[in-house]
Design an enzyme around this catalytic site. Structure first.
Site, PDB file in Angstrom:
ATOM      1  N   GLU A 100       0.593  -1.167   0.129  1.00 43.03           N
ATOM      2  CA  GLU A 100      -0.162  -0.231   0.201  1.00 43.03           C
ATOM      3  C   GLU A 100       0.761   1.176   0.182  1.00 43.03           C
ATOM      4  O   GLU A 100       0.544   2.257  -0.664  1.00 43.03           O
ATOM      5  CB  GLU A 100      -0.974   0.087   1.211  1.00 43.03           C
ATOM      6  CG  GLU A 100      -2.076  -1.185   1.079  1.00 43.03           C
ATOM      7  CD  GLU A 100      -2.534  -1.564   2.189  1.00 43.03           C
ATOM      8  OE1 GLU A 100      -2.519  -1.060   3.186  1.00 43.03           O
ATOM      9  OE2 GLU A 100      -3.471  -2.725   2.142  1.00 43.03           O
ATOM     10  N   GLY A 176      -5.962  -7.933   1.414  1.00 45.33           N
ATOM     11  CA  GLY A 176      -7.172  -7.375   1.478  1.00 45.33           C
ATOM     12  C   GLY A 176      -8.391  -7.738   0.579  1.00 45.33           C
ATOM     13  O   GLY A 176      -9.503  -7.331   0.751  1.00 45.33           O
ATOM     14  N   SER A 216      -4.335 -12.237   3.211  1.00 47.57           N
ATOM     15  CA  SER A 216      -5.713 -12.745   3.858  1.00 47.57           C
ATOM     16  C   SER A 216      -5.310 -14.182   4.435  1.00 47.57           C
ATOM     17  O   SER A 216      -6.056 -15.167   4.505  1.00 47.57           O
ATOM     18  CB  SER A 216      -6.587 -13.240   2.464  1.00 47.57           C
ATOM     19  OG  SER A 216      -6.916 -11.759   1.647  1.00 47.57           O
TER      20      SER A 216
HETATM   21  C1  PEP Z   1      -1.302  -6.778   4.961  1.00 55.48           C
HETATM   22  O1  PEP Z   1      -1.910  -5.737   5.187  1.00 55.48           O
HETATM   23  O2  PEP Z   1      -0.265  -6.879   5.122  1.00 55.48           O
HETATM   24  C2  PEP Z   1      -2.251  -7.913   4.874  1.00 55.48           C
HETATM   25  C3  PEP Z   1      -1.547  -9.009   4.503  1.00 55.48           C
HETATM   26  O3  PEP Z   1      -3.579  -7.576   4.806  1.00 55.48           O
HETATM   27  P1  PEP Z   1      -4.838  -8.829   4.928  1.00 55.48           P
HETATM   28  O4  PEP Z   1      -4.571 -10.000   5.885  1.00 55.48           O
HETATM   29  O5  PEP Z   1      -6.187  -8.211   5.231  1.00 55.48           O
HETATM   30  O6  PEP Z   1      -4.886  -9.299   3.322  1.00 55.48           O
END
Ligand code: PEP
Length: 255
Positions: A100, A176, A216
């Site tokens: 991000e 995500g 995830s």
């Molecule tokens: C992250 O933000 O590093 C991440 C893995 O998010 P999520 O577990 O929600 O996919």
């Protein structure tokens, strides 16, 4: 996981979620649930929540991390935070190069490298994120790409400092989205990251580096992912925001 050779680390990345007071309540609720963990437990919280998190985590096995730093030690960088400032506060970990940050804040492998060096110089432990976009996986270049990201971000990092570096393989398409890499994909790509570390530092050193999977990971898939040889823990987004879910992943990593 290979718990003989390396630490298993479960780290939550809260992103831009929770207020300082919610942080205090969360850490206090989490602490007894993970008190008997055999893995390391880290919560990487927003800057304004760090103080509350550190206070609430005192006397527990929960470590606190930030989600970013600036690479300069001080100066005219309005709105930025330096590594020394975090260290002075009692922060132990910092996430560097999350997708991000690469996507929305134009971070590159080169700026990640500067941040890694700044964090290590200030005594912080680094969670360095690497990972491919969906097109790159479809193009069959994932292993080369994560290897390159790893090698550039670790330029000029000394072998003895690698003990303070965790690498998180996070396929961007799985963050995500609810999509998870299969355990086989995670193991293979984490193995490619380890091979890149071995190219530079040698196999023996590479075998000691903790390489997490992120994307995830949740209470339902953690067992299978963490059973893989090269998966030494997880960087968890969504599922780190709820005490029962995060606790369940910590328990999977403590088996
Ligand atoms: C992250 O933000 O590093 C991440 C893995 O998010 P999520 O577990 O929600 O996919």
């Amino acid at each position: 996981m290979n718990t003989q050779l390396r630490r298993t680390v479960i780290a939550g990345n809260w992103k831009m979620n929770k207020t300082p007071s919610e942080t205090t309540a969360f850490i206090k609720e989490l602490a007894p649930c993970v008190a008997d963990a055999t893995c390391d437990v880290v919560c990487c919280v927003p800057y304004v929540c760090l103080q509350n998190a550190i206070e609430a985590a005192k006397g527990t096995n929960i470590k606190i991390g930030a989600q970013n730093i600036h690479f300069e030690p001080k100066g005219a960088y309005t709105g930025e935070i330096a590594a020394d400032m975090l260290n002075d506060l009692g922060v132990e970990y910092v996430i560097i190069g999350h997708s991000e940050r690469r996507q929305y804040f134009a971070e590159t492998d080169e700026t990640c490298n500067k941040k890694v060096l700044a964090a290590l110089a200030a005594g912080l432990k680094v969670i360095l994120c690497v990972g491919e976009h969906k097109e790159q996986r479809l193009q069959g270049v994932t292993n080369e790409l994560v290897g390159m990201q790893t090698k550039i971000a670790l330029q000029n990092v000394k072998a003895e400092d690698l003990k303070n570096v965790i690498i998180a393989y996070e396929p961007v398409w799985a963050i995500g989205t609810g999509l998870t890499a299969t355990a086989e994909q995670a193991d293979e790509t984490n193995g490619a990251v380890r091979a890149a570390v071995a190219d530079v530092y040698g196999k023996d050193v590479a075998e000691t580096v903790t390489i997490q999977y992120g994307g995830s990971m949740n209470a339902g898939n953690a067992d299978e992912l963490l059973a893989k040889y090269h998966v030494d823990g997880g960087l968890i987004g969504g599922a780190s925001l709820k005490v029962p879910d995060f606790t369940s992943i910590v328990k999977s990593a403590s088996k």
